[in-house]
Design a protein around this motif. Sequence first.
Motif, PDB file in Angstrom:
ATOM      1  N   LEU A 167      -9.918  -2.447 -18.067  1.00 49.11           N
ATOM      2  CA  LEU A 167     -10.045  -2.960 -19.504  1.00 49.11           C
ATOM      3  C   LEU A 167     -11.456  -2.157 -19.661  1.00 49.11           C
ATOM      4  CD1 LEU A 167      -9.407  -5.715 -21.366  1.00 49.11           C
ATOM      5  CD2 LEU A 167     -10.518  -6.708 -19.944  1.00 49.11           C
ATOM      6  N   ASP A 168     -11.511  -2.516 -21.298  1.00 51.12           N
ATOM      7  CA  ASP A 168     -12.451  -1.370 -21.261  1.00 51.12           C
ATOM      8  C   ASP A 168     -14.533  -2.928 -20.998  1.00 51.12           C
ATOM      9  OD1 ASP A 168     -11.123   0.520 -22.690  1.00 51.12           O
ATOM     10  OD2 ASP A 168     -11.595  -0.289 -24.655  1.00 51.12           O
ATOM     11  N   VAL A 169     -15.358  -1.262 -20.678  1.00 52.97           N
ATOM     12  CA  VAL A 169     -16.385  -2.003 -20.710  1.00 52.97           C
ATOM     13  C   VAL A 169     -17.085  -2.676 -22.102  1.00 52.97           C
ATOM     14  CG1 VAL A 169     -19.085  -1.769 -20.337  1.00 52.97           C
ATOM     15  CG2 VAL A 169     -17.259  -0.991 -19.138  1.00 52.97           C
ATOM     16  N   GLY A 170     -17.325  -4.273 -21.949  1.00 49.96           N
ATOM     17  CA  GLY A 170     -17.601  -4.855 -23.226  1.00 49.96           C
ATOM     18  C   GLY A 170     -16.264  -5.700 -23.923  1.00 49.96           C
ATOM     19  N   ARG A 171     -15.324  -5.720 -23.256  1.00 48.40           N
ATOM     20  CA  ARG A 171     -13.723  -6.766 -22.994  1.00 48.40           C
ATOM     21  C   ARG A 171     -13.963  -7.663 -22.317  1.00 48.40           C
ATOM     22  NH1 ARG A 171     -11.026  -5.087 -27.792  1.00 48.40           N
ATOM     23  NH2 ARG A 171      -9.876  -6.385 -27.576  1.00 48.40           N
ATOM     24  N   MET A 172     -13.171  -8.877 -22.713  1.00 44.71           N
ATOM     25  CA  MET A 172     -12.887  -9.960 -21.725  1.00 44.71           C
ATOM     26  C   MET A 172     -11.676 -10.353 -21.598  1.00 44.71           C
ATOM     27  SD  MET A 172     -16.656 -11.552 -20.924  1.00 44.71           S
ATOM     28  CE  MET A 172     -15.663 -12.417 -19.495  1.00 44.71           C
ATOM     29  N   VAL A 316     -19.454 -10.780 -25.740  1.00 45.88           N
ATOM     30  CA  VAL A 316     -19.288  -9.450 -25.751  1.00 45.88           C
ATOM     31  C   VAL A 316     -18.093  -9.543 -27.432  1.00 45.88           C
ATOM     32  CG1 VAL A 316     -18.006  -9.112 -23.308  1.00 45.88           C
ATOM     33  CG2 VAL A 316     -16.616 -10.715 -24.608  1.00 45.88           C
ATOM     34  N   GLY A 317     -18.441 -10.742 -28.178  1.00 42.26           N
ATOM     35  CA  GLY A 317     -18.082 -10.775 -29.484  1.00 42.26           C
ATOM     36  C   GLY A 317     -16.644 -11.399 -29.420  1.00 42.26           C
ATOM     37  N   THR A 318     -16.220 -12.151 -30.356  1.00 42.29           N
ATOM     38  CA  THR A 318     -14.684 -12.540 -30.336  1.00 42.29           C
ATOM     39  C   THR A 318     -13.826 -11.168 -30.617  1.00 42.29           C
ATOM     40  OG1 THR A 318     -15.688 -14.713 -31.985  1.00 42.29           O
ATOM     41  CG2 THR A 318     -13.471 -14.501 -32.094  1.00 42.29           C
ATOM     42  N   GLU A 319     -14.157 -10.658 -30.726  1.00 41.95           N
ATOM     43  CA  GLU A 319     -13.350  -9.392 -31.213  1.00 41.95           C
ATOM     44  C   GLU A 319     -12.983  -8.931 -29.420  1.00 41.95           C
ATOM     45  OE1 GLU A 319     -16.132  -8.678 -32.114  1.00 41.95           O
ATOM     46  OE2 GLU A 319     -16.014 -10.299 -32.960  1.00 41.95           O
ATOM     47  N   ALA A 320     -13.885  -8.810 -28.950  1.00 40.77           N
ATOM     48  CA  ALA A 320     -13.363  -8.362 -28.291  1.00 40.77           C
ATOM     49  C   ALA A 320     -12.951  -8.849 -26.737  1.00 40.77           C
ATOM     50  CB  ALA A 320     -14.948  -7.665 -27.295  1.00 40.77           C
ATOM     51  N   LEU A 321     -12.186 -10.237 -27.328  1.00 39.16           N
ATOM     52  CA  LEU A 321     -11.393 -11.035 -26.585  1.00 39.16           C
ATOM     53  C   LEU A 321     -10.542 -10.820 -26.109  1.00 39.16           C
ATOM     54  CD1 LEU A 321     -13.742 -14.291 -26.873  1.00 39.16           C
ATOM     55  CD2 LEU A 321     -13.616 -12.578 -24.330  1.00 39.16           C
ATOM     56  N   ASP A 322      -9.826 -10.120 -25.361  1.00 39.85           N
ATOM     57  CA  ASP A 322      -7.845 -10.384 -25.101  1.00 39.85           C
ATOM     58  C   ASP A 322      -8.029 -11.961 -24.880  1.00 39.85           C
ATOM     59  OD1 ASP A 322      -5.345  -9.984 -25.165  1.00 39.85           O
ATOM     60  OD2 ASP A 322      -5.500  -8.316 -23.143  1.00 39.85           O
ATOM     61  N   LEU A 323      -7.248 -13.101 -25.589  1.00 41.50           N
ATOM     62  CA  LEU A 323      -7.041 -14.082 -25.097  1.00 41.50           C
ATOM     63  C   LEU A 323      -5.045 -13.698 -25.004  1.00 41.50           C
ATOM     64  CD1 LEU A 323      -8.553 -15.198 -27.644  1.00 41.50           C
ATOM     65  CD2 LEU A 323      -9.292 -14.762 -25.036  1.00 41.50           C
ATOM     66  N   ASP A 324      -4.701 -13.273 -24.555  1.00 40.80           N
ATOM     67  CA  ASP A 324      -3.224 -13.465 -24.273  1.00 40.80           C
ATOM     68  C   ASP A 324      -2.833 -12.680 -23.696  1.00 40.80           C
ATOM     69  OD1 ASP A 324      -0.601 -14.324 -23.854  1.00 40.80           O
ATOM     70  OD2 ASP A 324       0.473 -13.842 -25.498  1.00 40.80           O
ATOM     71  N   PRO A 325      -3.368 -12.266 -22.576  1.00 38.44           N
ATOM     72  CA  PRO A 325      -3.004 -10.315 -21.456  1.00 38.44           C
ATOM     73  C   PRO A 325      -2.269 -10.748 -20.865  1.00 38.44           C
ATOM     74  CG  PRO A 325      -4.798 -11.890 -20.476  1.00 38.44           C
ATOM     75  CD  PRO A 325      -4.827 -12.595 -22.132  1.00 38.44           C
ATOM     76  N   MET A 326      -1.725  -9.537 -20.673  1.00 35.56           N
ATOM     77  CA  MET A 326      -0.358  -9.265 -19.238  1.00 35.56           C
ATOM     78  C   MET A 326      -0.359  -9.893 -18.260  1.00 35.56           C
ATOM     79  SD  MET A 326       2.963  -9.212 -19.268  1.00 35.56           S
ATOM     80  CE  MET A 326       3.534  -7.414 -20.176  1.00 35.56           C
ATOM     81  N   PRO A 327      -0.452 -11.197 -17.688  1.00 28.30           N
ATOM     82  CA  PRO A 327      -1.050 -11.630 -16.334  1.00 28.30           C
ATOM     83  C   PRO A 327       0.197 -11.110 -15.141  1.00 28.30           C
ATOM     84  CG  PRO A 327       0.517 -13.144 -17.249  1.00 28.30           C
ATOM     85  CD  PRO A 327       0.948 -12.481 -17.951  1.00 28.30           C
ATOM     86  N   SER A 328      -1.621 -10.732 -14.054  1.00 25.04           N
ATOM     87  CA  SER A 328      -1.429  -9.414 -12.903  1.00 25.04           C
ATOM     88  C   SER A 328      -0.271 -10.018 -11.913  1.00 25.04           C
ATOM     89  CB  SER A 328      -2.429  -9.185 -12.764  1.00 25.04           C
ATOM     90  OG  SER A 328      -2.555  -8.271 -11.110  1.00 25.04           O
ATOM     91  N   MET A 329       0.175  -9.382 -11.289  1.00 24.11           N
ATOM     92  CA  MET A 329       1.195  -9.579 -10.476  1.00 24.11           C
ATOM     93  C   MET A 329       0.461  -9.840  -9.188  1.00 24.11           C
ATOM     94  SD  MET A 329       3.875 -11.020 -11.706  1.00 24.11           S
ATOM     95  CE  MET A 329       4.908 -11.882 -10.045  1.00 24.11           C
TER      96      MET A 329
END
Length: 390
Positions: A167-172, A316-329
């Motif tokens: 996940l890029d730096v500056g994203r969450m 990080v700003g709204t555009e840098a948020l991933d709000l539906d990431p694939m969950p990790s196993m």
Amino acid sequence: MVETVPGLEKYTADMKAWRHDLHAHPETAFEEQRTSDVVAGKLESFGLEVHRGLARTGVVGILRNGEGPSVAFRADMDALHIDEQTNLPHASRHAGRMHACGHDGHTTMLLGAARYLAENPNFQGSIAFVFQPAEENEGGGRVMVEEGLFEQFPVTEVYGMHNWPGLDVGRMAMRPGPMMASYDVFELTLTGKGTHAAMPHLGTDVIVAGTQIVNAWQTIASRNTHPVDSAVVSVTQFHAGDTWNVIPASAVLRGTTRSFRAEVQDTIERRMREIAQAIATVMGVEASFRYERRYPSTVNTADATEKARRAAARVVGTEALDLDPMPSMGAEDFSFMLQKRPGCYVWLGAGPSDGGRNLHSPHYDFNDEVLPIGASYWVRLAETVLPKAG
Ligand SMILES: [Zn+2]
Ligand SMILES: [Zn+2]
């Protein structure tokens, strides 16, 4: 655009130095003595009330500012049994031990936030800064909960974070519901009648039985669980035999399973046992199956995830948020805290994951670039989840 908390930048050099010091002195499950001393010493120097001893090396720092609700922010302190191969100036001083999951960075970011918030308490209520041992494999988070973390520190919500290569730096990233999977282990021992490899009819073959069991276990995910549910059954060890021309009398198989829902976890355990026993019977060998539940799945509550989203958006700003990431196993023992309190666990972008930059690689090093981003998230989260200072 990343906007770190103004005023935090003056701690960045310090945070980097703390992180490198922790990195050079990695300690594994429940032996985080030096790390625990360092954390407790810093929290005390920031003026927090420090409690030690939960789960042996756990540290809890309490920051109070007037009357109000209490929340917990958690970081992990432990390293892994890996031989570091980075050749960095701050590389591990201990052969066979390494901070290869970035817990040195997690501890540092939470310390940075504690220092800032102690000096700038723009909230009303109290924050428990929880530094837990033994996140890897041994469930230090579970032990802290069992030893009374939430009775001693009655918080209403818990929050956690992990750096996330890929996940890029500056994203969450964050999502309500499952974020990480449950983690269980199993062991199957097969006992048959060993025989000359040229005379298989005189014995019962644990290798042929074992291979059929391994294959049949793969039908659990495809035929026993709902197609939309996630399930992983991985056999990672199959030990049997010593030579070319003897069919051995025993075999041991081990591995791990992953899922998100308790019903699926129950199905996996039940079907693994049934399949192993039935095939063993048909093949004339004996099966002894042991299944051990390690970590439950890490499940975020909707309300806390919304608060985490608002805090992260300020950094990080709204555009840098991933709000539906694939969950990790993968698994995470923050799950034990989330079983007891509502809360949210987020991923902090750490940059590319290739070339050994992934978690648990002997070439991994926590990305210092994200120290002020993660610390800023904690500060904004405190301001979001607690009422403003009056
Ligand atoms: Zn890890
Ligand atoms: Zn980790």
